[in-house]
Design an enzyme around this catalytic site. Structure first.
Site, PDB file in Angstrom:
ATOM      1  N   ASP A 189       0.870   4.919  -3.098  1.00 53.62           N
ATOM      2  CA  ASP A 189       0.514   5.713  -1.918  1.00 53.62           C
ATOM      3  C   ASP A 189       0.546   7.202  -2.257  1.00 53.62           C
ATOM      4  OD1 ASP A 189       0.971   3.322   0.055  1.00 53.62           O
ATOM      5  OD2 ASP A 189       2.818   3.454  -1.108  1.00 53.62           O
ATOM      6  N   GLU A 211      -3.809   4.315  -2.365  1.00 47.63           N
ATOM      7  CA  GLU A 211      -3.805   4.291  -0.898  1.00 47.63           C
ATOM      8  C   GLU A 211      -3.557   5.699  -0.366  1.00 47.63           C
ATOM      9  OE1 GLU A 211      -1.016   1.706   1.204  1.00 47.63           O
ATOM     10  OE2 GLU A 211      -1.514   2.768   3.061  1.00 47.63           O
ATOM     11  N   HIS A 252       2.708  -3.992  -5.777  1.00 49.56           N
ATOM     12  CA  HIS A 252       2.887  -3.129  -4.606  1.00 49.56           C
ATOM     13  C   HIS A 252       3.846  -1.987  -4.918  1.00 49.56           C
ATOM     14  CE1 HIS A 252       4.410  -2.440  -0.319  1.00 49.56           C
ATOM     15  NE2 HIS A 252       3.125  -2.121  -0.292  1.00 49.56           N
ATOM     16  N   HIS A 269       5.565   6.935  -0.524  1.00 53.46           N
ATOM     17  CA  HIS A 269       5.058   6.179   0.627  1.00 53.46           C
ATOM     18  C   HIS A 269       5.182   6.929   1.953  1.00 53.46           C
ATOM     19  CE1 HIS A 269       5.190   3.258   3.944  1.00 53.46           C
ATOM     20  NE2 HIS A 269       4.289   2.604   3.247  1.00 53.46           N
ATOM     21  N   GLU A 289      -0.909  -0.808  -6.991  1.00 55.22           N
ATOM     22  CA  GLU A 289      -1.101  -0.043  -5.744  1.00 55.22           C
ATOM     23  C   GLU A 289      -0.040   1.029  -5.639  1.00 55.22           C
ATOM     24  OE1 GLU A 289      -0.268   0.671  -1.307  1.00 55.22           O
ATOM     25  OE2 GLU A 289       1.081  -0.054  -2.868  1.00 55.22           O
TER      26      GLU A 289
HETATM   27  O1  G3P Z   1      -2.079  -1.299   0.591  1.00 58.17           O
HETATM   28  C1  G3P Z   1      -1.251  -2.349   0.910  1.00 58.17           C
HETATM   29  C2  G3P Z   1       0.050  -1.882   1.522  1.00 58.17           C
HETATM   30  O2  G3P Z   1       0.656  -0.956   0.650  1.00 58.17           O
HETATM   31  C3  G3P Z   1      -0.143  -1.266   2.878  1.00 58.17           C
HETATM   32  O3  G3P Z   1       1.068  -0.983   3.539  1.00 58.17           O
HETATM   33  O4  G3P Z   1       2.938   0.482   4.235  1.00 58.17           O
HETATM   34  O5  G3P Z   1       3.084  -0.772   2.093  1.00 58.17           O
HETATM   35  O6  G3P Z   1       1.552   1.166   2.295  1.00 58.17           O
HETATM   36  P1  G3P Z   1       2.191   0.012   3.008  1.00 58.17           P
HETATM   37 MG    MG Z   2       0.684   1.192   0.352  1.00 59.44          MG
END
Ligand code: G3P
Ligand code: MG
Length: 225
Positions: free
Chosen positions: A38, A103, A9, A51, A36
């Protein structure tokens, strides 16, 4: 059902500043199956990896990402002297050594994202199967899918509902990615019976990791891969 996968993450955000090259390097060292991160689009048009919509929480600067040029963003310290990486820098570092879950957080990222992915594939740096594109912004996910139908998508949700299964069918999605707190065996059956995998976020304690495994989740996001 295949093996359960581990998804780093924001890289390995429990061990290094989130969404930085150091975090991605750490996740690769820990042998994650997928990383993952963002993305947002900045003022000068590049996709950057961060993020929040603003700089405040994760850097030493302030302001909205969409109002800063890449040059301005590069002045920010994202932790331990790391800079905010671009999407392309992140893909270069990861170098297809794991799968990549991109993401879409910011508005209007899908065209530039499709261009970057296409570049990676055309230059044989990545295979299409390396990519998983996800978003809570389901309208943008549909737009992405309409221009790049060959790249797998995941429908991000908090609590899975029937309408999400419909959307996943329309997107021919790989998975539905719910908050782990809304996963129970009934919900998981619903997702599996509709033909989708389920990847749960964000599972950090050993107790919850064990619980997810027992339920038969297909993968989970963790800050501690
Ligand atoms: O994609 C999983 C997770 O990253 C979604 O929530 O807020 O951590 O981007 P967030
Ligand atoms: Mg995320």
């Amino acid at each position: 059902m295949g093996n359960m996968i581990i998804i780093g993450h924001r890289g390995a955000a429990g061990y290094a500043p989130e969404n930085t090259l150091a975090s991605f390097k750490k996740a690769l060292d820990l042998n994650v199956d997928m990383i993952e991160f963002d993305i947002h689009k900045c003022l000068s048009g590049e996709l950057v990896v961060i993020h929040d919509f603003t700089l405040k929480r994760t850097t030493n600067l302030n302001g909205y990402i969409k109002n800063k040029t890449l040059k301005q963003l590069k002045q920010a310290d994202a932790g331990n002297g790391e800079t905010i990486p671009t999407l392309d820098e992140s893909l270069r570092l990861i170098n297809a050594e794991s799968r990549v879950n991109i993401e879409i957080k910011g508005r209007d990222c899908f065209v530039e994202l499709a261009q970057s992915i296409e570049y990676q594939i055309n230059n044989k740096l990545y295979n299409p199967e390396h990519f998983l594109v996800s978003s809570f912004d389901h309208a943008q996910l549909l737009k992405f899918h309409s221009i790049m139908p060959g790249i797998n998508t995941a429908v991000l949700v908090e609590k899975p509902m029937r309408k999400h299964l419909k959307l996943a069918a329309e997107l021919q999605s790989e998975s539905i990615n719910p908050d782990y707190r809304f996963i129970d065996s009934k919900t998981l059956d619903l997702i599996h019976n509709a033909g989708f995998l389920a990847y749960a976020y964000t599972v950090d304690s050993n107790l919850h990791k064990e619980k997810m495994k027992r339920l038969g989740i297909d993968g989970f996001f963790t800050n501690f891969p």
